[in-house]
Design an enzyme around this catalytic site. Structure first.
Site, PDB file in Angstrom:
ATOM      1  N   GLY A 155       0.820  -1.189   0.000  1.00 61.10           N
ATOM      2  CA  GLY A 155       0.000   0.000   0.000  1.00 61.10           C
ATOM      3  C   GLY A 155       0.862   1.249   0.000  1.00 61.10           C
ATOM      4  O   GLY A 155       2.068   1.195   0.266  1.00 61.10           O
TER       5      GLY A 155
ATOM      6  N   TYR B 109      11.360   6.373  -1.267  1.00 59.96           N
ATOM      7  CA  TYR B 109      12.786   6.240  -1.567  1.00 59.96           C
ATOM      8  C   TYR B 109      13.420   5.272  -0.583  1.00 59.96           C
ATOM      9  O   TYR B 109      13.113   5.286   0.617  1.00 59.96           O
ATOM     10  CB  TYR B 109      13.486   7.596  -1.464  1.00 59.96           C
ATOM     11  CG  TYR B 109      15.001   7.488  -1.431  1.00 59.96           C
ATOM     12  CD1 TYR B 109      15.723   7.277  -2.598  1.00 59.96           C
ATOM     13  CD2 TYR B 109      15.697   7.582  -0.224  1.00 59.96           C
ATOM     14  CE1 TYR B 109      17.106   7.158  -2.566  1.00 59.96           C
ATOM     15  CE2 TYR B 109      17.081   7.477  -0.186  1.00 59.96           C
ATOM     16  CZ  TYR B 109      17.781   7.258  -1.355  1.00 59.96           C
ATOM     17  OH  TYR B 109      19.147   7.135  -1.316  1.00 59.96           O
ATOM     18  N   HIS B 110      14.318   4.417  -1.080  1.00 54.65           N
ATOM     19  CA  HIS B 110      15.166   3.591  -0.228  1.00 54.65           C
ATOM     20  C   HIS B 110      16.609   3.802  -0.650  1.00 54.65           C
ATOM     21  O   HIS B 110      16.906   3.957  -1.842  1.00 54.65           O
ATOM     22  CB  HIS B 110      14.827   2.101  -0.363  1.00 54.65           C
ATOM     23  CG  HIS B 110      13.476   1.744   0.158  1.00 54.65           C
ATOM     24  ND1 HIS B 110      12.938   2.289   1.302  1.00 54.65           N
ATOM     25  CD2 HIS B 110      12.541   0.878  -0.314  1.00 54.65           C
ATOM     26  CE1 HIS B 110      11.742   1.778   1.522  1.00 54.65           C
ATOM     27  NE2 HIS B 110      11.473   0.932   0.554  1.00 54.65           N
TER      28      HIS B 110
ATOM     29  N   CYS C 167       5.426   9.957  -0.605  1.00 54.42           N
ATOM     30  CA  CYS C 167       4.077   9.559  -0.198  1.00 54.42           C
ATOM     31  C   CYS C 167       3.024  10.549  -0.671  1.00 54.42           C
ATOM     32  O   CYS C 167       1.954  10.681  -0.069  1.00 54.42           O
ATOM     33  CB  CYS C 167       3.998   9.369   1.312  1.00 54.42           C
ATOM     34  SG  CYS C 167       5.077   8.060   1.907  1.00 54.42           S
TER      35      CYS C 167
END
Length: 233
Positions: free
Chosen positions: A84, A89-90, A192
């Site tokens: 969801g 960003y990672h 988000c």
């Protein structure tokens, strides 16, 4: 009396293991592992798990992600995560914890089959962890994630994100906590879908923060919300 109490406490405990990567983990490998792990947990073949990891720089799209929220001037890889949420960003310096639990069963303060309580539990876990470092974090009803007042800008900024997926009531994906990532990399997305707020990290509060310290705090606060004490794999 003492032995009776011990039996009562362990009667409701569940085995959960934790493991931690020492190197950056490729995102597709993580998706493959979590999907297989969720199936095995559902079938009762394996214990529940907390997986602490980091990824190379990349962007992931949740089920609500919008194309216009991906800017990506860095040309980092992008992946459809299946969780969801929107764009996330990672990258190195960000602690990812993939949480794989059988939510058909209660976990500490989280009742069985209650998705909202599970999400709230994850949020409270992050907030409690940050309090160990003197950071007062909070949630907002109109925004997802965990927030705090940035020590430099003195504005509300996001310090952690959540994204979950359920397969037959087994959770996967989890949380991302900004320990010491390259904050400029977040400019590649509208995090988000929220355009009016920035992001921050623990490093802005504590310049010498270590990932090991954060991991210790995460593991030690987990039982206060979810009950069971994680054991090293």
């Amino acid at each position: 009396m003492h032995s009776r109490r011990a039996i009562t406490m362990t009667q409701f405990s569940k085995e959960i293991i934790w493991r931690r990567d020492k190197m950056l983990r490729a995102y597709p490998d993580a998706l493959h592992y979590m999907e297989a792990k969720a199936k095995d947990i559902h079938l009762g073949k394996t214990a529940e798990e907390l997986w602490l990891t980091e990824h190379p720089p990349l962007f992931t799209a949740g089920t609500s992600a919008k194309k216009e929220d991906l800017l990506n001037p860095q040309h980092y890889p992008t992946y459809h995560a299946g969780r969801g949420g929107q764009w996330t960003y990672h990258g190195p310096g960000q602690r990812i914890v993939y949480v794989m639990l059988d939510l058909k069963q209660p976990h500490g303060l989280v009742p069985a089959r209650d998705i909202r309580a599970y999400v709230k539990g994850l949020e409270q876990w992050i907030i409690l962890t940050l309090s160990r470092f003197g950071i007062e974090a909070f949630t907002r009803e109109d925004r997802i994630g965990v927030w705090c007042i940035d020590p430099i800008s003195h504005q509300e900024t996001k310090i952690a994100a959540l994204g979950i997926r359920l397969s037959r009531w087994v959770s996967w994906h989890g949380i991302s906590l900004n320990v010491a990532p390259a904050l400029d990399d977040f400019s590649g997305i509208i995090p988000c879908g929220i355009r009016d707020y920035g992001v921050t990290s623990l490093e802005r509060f504590h310049h010498t923060i270590r990932m090991d310290d954060v991991d210790h705090a995460l593991l030690s606060t987990w039982p206060k919300i979810f009950g069971s004490i994680p054991k090293a794999a």
